[in-house]
Design an enzyme around this catalytic site. Sequence first.
Site, PDB file in Angstrom:
ATOM      1  N   VAL A  41      -6.976   5.153  -1.780  1.00 57.92           N
ATOM      2  CA  VAL A  41      -6.818   3.946  -2.606  1.00 57.92           C
ATOM      3  C   VAL A  41      -5.348   3.798  -2.993  1.00 57.92           C
ATOM      4  O   VAL A  41      -4.728   4.749  -3.465  1.00 57.92           O
ATOM      5  CB  VAL A  41      -7.659   4.016  -3.898  1.00 57.92           C
ATOM      6  CG1 VAL A  41      -7.479   2.734  -4.722  1.00 57.92           C
ATOM      7  CG2 VAL A  41      -9.124   4.246  -3.600  1.00 57.92           C
ATOM      8  N   LYS A  55     -12.519   0.320  -1.995  1.00 57.77           N
ATOM      9  CA  LYS A  55     -11.632   0.944  -2.977  1.00 57.77           C
ATOM     10  C   LYS A  55     -12.200   0.785  -4.390  1.00 57.77           C
ATOM     11  O   LYS A  55     -12.091   1.693  -5.219  1.00 57.77           O
ATOM     12  CB  LYS A  55     -10.236   0.350  -2.856  1.00 57.77           C
ATOM     13  CG  LYS A  55      -9.580   0.732  -1.517  1.00 57.77           C
ATOM     14  CD  LYS A  55      -8.386  -0.137  -1.181  1.00 57.77           C
ATOM     15  CE  LYS A  55      -7.752   0.293   0.148  1.00 57.77           C
ATOM     16  NZ  LYS A  55      -6.759  -0.705   0.626  1.00 57.77           N
TER      17      LYS A  55
END
Lengths: 432, 432
Positions: free
Chosen positions: A132, A205
Amino acid sequence: MKEGIRIGLLGAGTVGSGTAKVLELNRKEIIERVGTPIEIRKVLVRNTRKVRPGFEQAVLTDRFEDILNDPEIDIVVELLGGVHPAKEYMLQALEAGKAVVTANKDVIAQYGHDLFAMAAAHHTEIFFEASVGGGIPIITPLKECLTANRITEIMGIVNGTTNYMLTKMSDCGSDYDSVLREAQQKGYAEADPTADVGGLDAARKAVILSSIAFNSRVKLEDVSVEGITKITPDDIAYAKNLGYVVKLLAVGKDTEDGINVRVHPVFLPKDHPLASVNGVYNAIFVHGNAIGDAMFYGQGAGSLPTASAVVADIMRAASDICHDRVTSTGCTCYEDKPVCPIEKTSSSYYVRLLVDDEPGVLAAIATAFGDAGVSLNSVIQTSRNVVDHAEIVAITHTIQHAKMQQAIHTIENLPVVDEVRNIIRVENGEDQ
Amino acid sequence: MKEGIRIGLLGAGTVGSGTAKVLELNRKEIIERVGTPIEIRKVLVRNTRKVRPGFEQAVLTDRFEDILNDPEIDIVVELLGGVHPAKEYMLQALEAGKAVVTANKDVIAQYGHDLFAMAAAHHTEIFFEASVGGGIPIITPLKECLTANRITEIMGIVNGTTNYMLTKMSDCGSDYDSVLREAQQKGYAEADPTADVGGLDAARKAVILSSIAFNSRVKLEDVSVEGITKITPDDIAYAKNLGYVVKLLAVGKDTEDGINVRVHPVFLPKDHPLASVNGVYNAIFVHGNAIGDAMFYGQGAGSLPTASAVVADIMRAASDICHDRVTSTGCTCYEDKPVCPIEKTSSSYYVRLLVDDEPGVLAAIATAFGDAGVSLNSVIQTSRNVVDHAEIVAITHTIQHAKMQQAIHTIENLPVVDEVRNIIRVENGEDQ
């Protein structure tokens, strides 16, 4: 203390070559910090005959078993992307007692739980900072630095492709198609951009961030996803006039009704810390009950920035191996919170309508909104962008998503309304 | 695994009471994450008879020895502030094998080295996340998440008092004195604001950040410090007109000529990520050779935000004690880089001059700058704020500090120049 750490890289693409470059470039610093050198021993590629700058031919292999069965390899660094065979390779590496470092959001979002369990069962570790926000430190800060907080909200610009596109549309007034073509030419968007522009990449994410932030496992199918394909230069121009910017946000909220996770475009007030995150930059905004608001900003993709996170994870894993210890927190989903469906969430909304250009239409629309239980903050009527028609742009007060849907259904059936051109959430700090 | 961790708090002020509150508020989460409860066993205060909300009277003591000699106390949390006796208490606690958590920038900036050495000698740890940027995770990210980088630049808004004041001056056009009084009334500035407005507080934080970022010990006397006391509403208005904001920055750069660390006001382009950090918020901007630009943003002070960092450190120390291990990296100053004196640094500058209001003065000044080797980017002449005089505002191209000083000496001796009203660095991304 162990002398020398050896890694097996899976993949020699953008992030793989960046990882090799960072390990070489900062070799001296890495030795000082870890206490021993880190060497790339084998690299899994499809074609071992292809010359790859930065890698000696001798380290290339096309058989995962060469890495899995090499007792000298301490850490497997998975940079293949996609679910299969990345997931299987990681599980096997962990089962063999090797540490794993990965940048793979797909696998972590869907199978993180299984990987943590496998790591714990074999007294080893898995790190995934790069999954992420590219180089931005966010996983470690969430797991280790904000750990004294109950986090109630996380909002991120976590997809560089769409942020580049929206920034370009805002700066140059260009339309979606031409900006997408330009992004593809510059390598910021893939040939098939669906996962980025449709919001799926951001959704993965959002799953990872929310699961960690709220200590409860969020599944991809729990995420309500809407991409940027319906955003027009007109929407962006109206946003500017009204004091907002348009951003694609991944949002997670831990509310009284449960966890709500969603990806969608928003109107963000231009003085919000996320509003000035432009181009390929990413940022993650967190609200905790002790820290208040915090934000983490940096490049969300790219060879060296992503390698910054991958190599930091390799160094942490290497230090732990040298000291024969496990320091990572592993799975933190010790709660099982309900999911709050999107219909129960509340927000303020921007609505753009194409209407007949006749006297009294603004009053008729305003009345219809009121009758449908929607209170309006501001309404603009203009005939700037349309011929023989007018546009009405309204910003509502905070209202429940389900009620807003009903109201829109009523509005679009009014005789004076020709088209509901767009509906975009407004982040005003009051939504839930 | 050890059952229950007991801490001794030194100080029950703003951060001390915040720490107690966060430990109580998020008790459940903390137990889940650490694996065992954390209990405040003793609190060092001056007056044990004073009632302090959040603390039971029984835990208060006015003798440090009660904490030092209590074998049940695993972690000493130093929140006294100031150098003495905080430094001595921390050294004694570490010598006794207790872990130490501190928010004390004064001691870390000046004696961090001694504390790390004492901790290492006694197989224990010291954590100090709260010493810079309040709740913002920056020490751990620098030491552990950006560790794959060679960091070449760190720039921070690290003093909430001055950032609040500059923001107010910018938003309302108020002058320095009235904004200072307002900040004092609101508790954002102390009765004696010297350390904040003079830049010393920021300088201490610059020492800590630069020492970690550049792996080389920076001393307070190496830092060139200039506060905000000379900033006027006119400077801020000119900045706005020219596309800048005025911020007090702590800057550290690792250049070919050595490490340069300084605190001073700057003109920051309004699209710089630090430019929109307003009010009591802090942010630290980092440039590394892998990650590129990154930024960490949050509340730089306050009871609960600072306690967020203190309690995270307590939890880390507690986990390590439970597992009988030392995981912190300790001192990372394994290099001894030279100091680059301020005179050798380069920058672009904003210069504001009070001059005679007569024909040809602008040309005369521009010529004088040119003769002195200073190339100008832009020059404005105005008689807006002055009677019988004019003001000339110039932005220079990048020039070495020493040369700029010489040029200013020449300029201020010109017959048409009545006063050099201000000289402020401009951060244009090209300075060194």
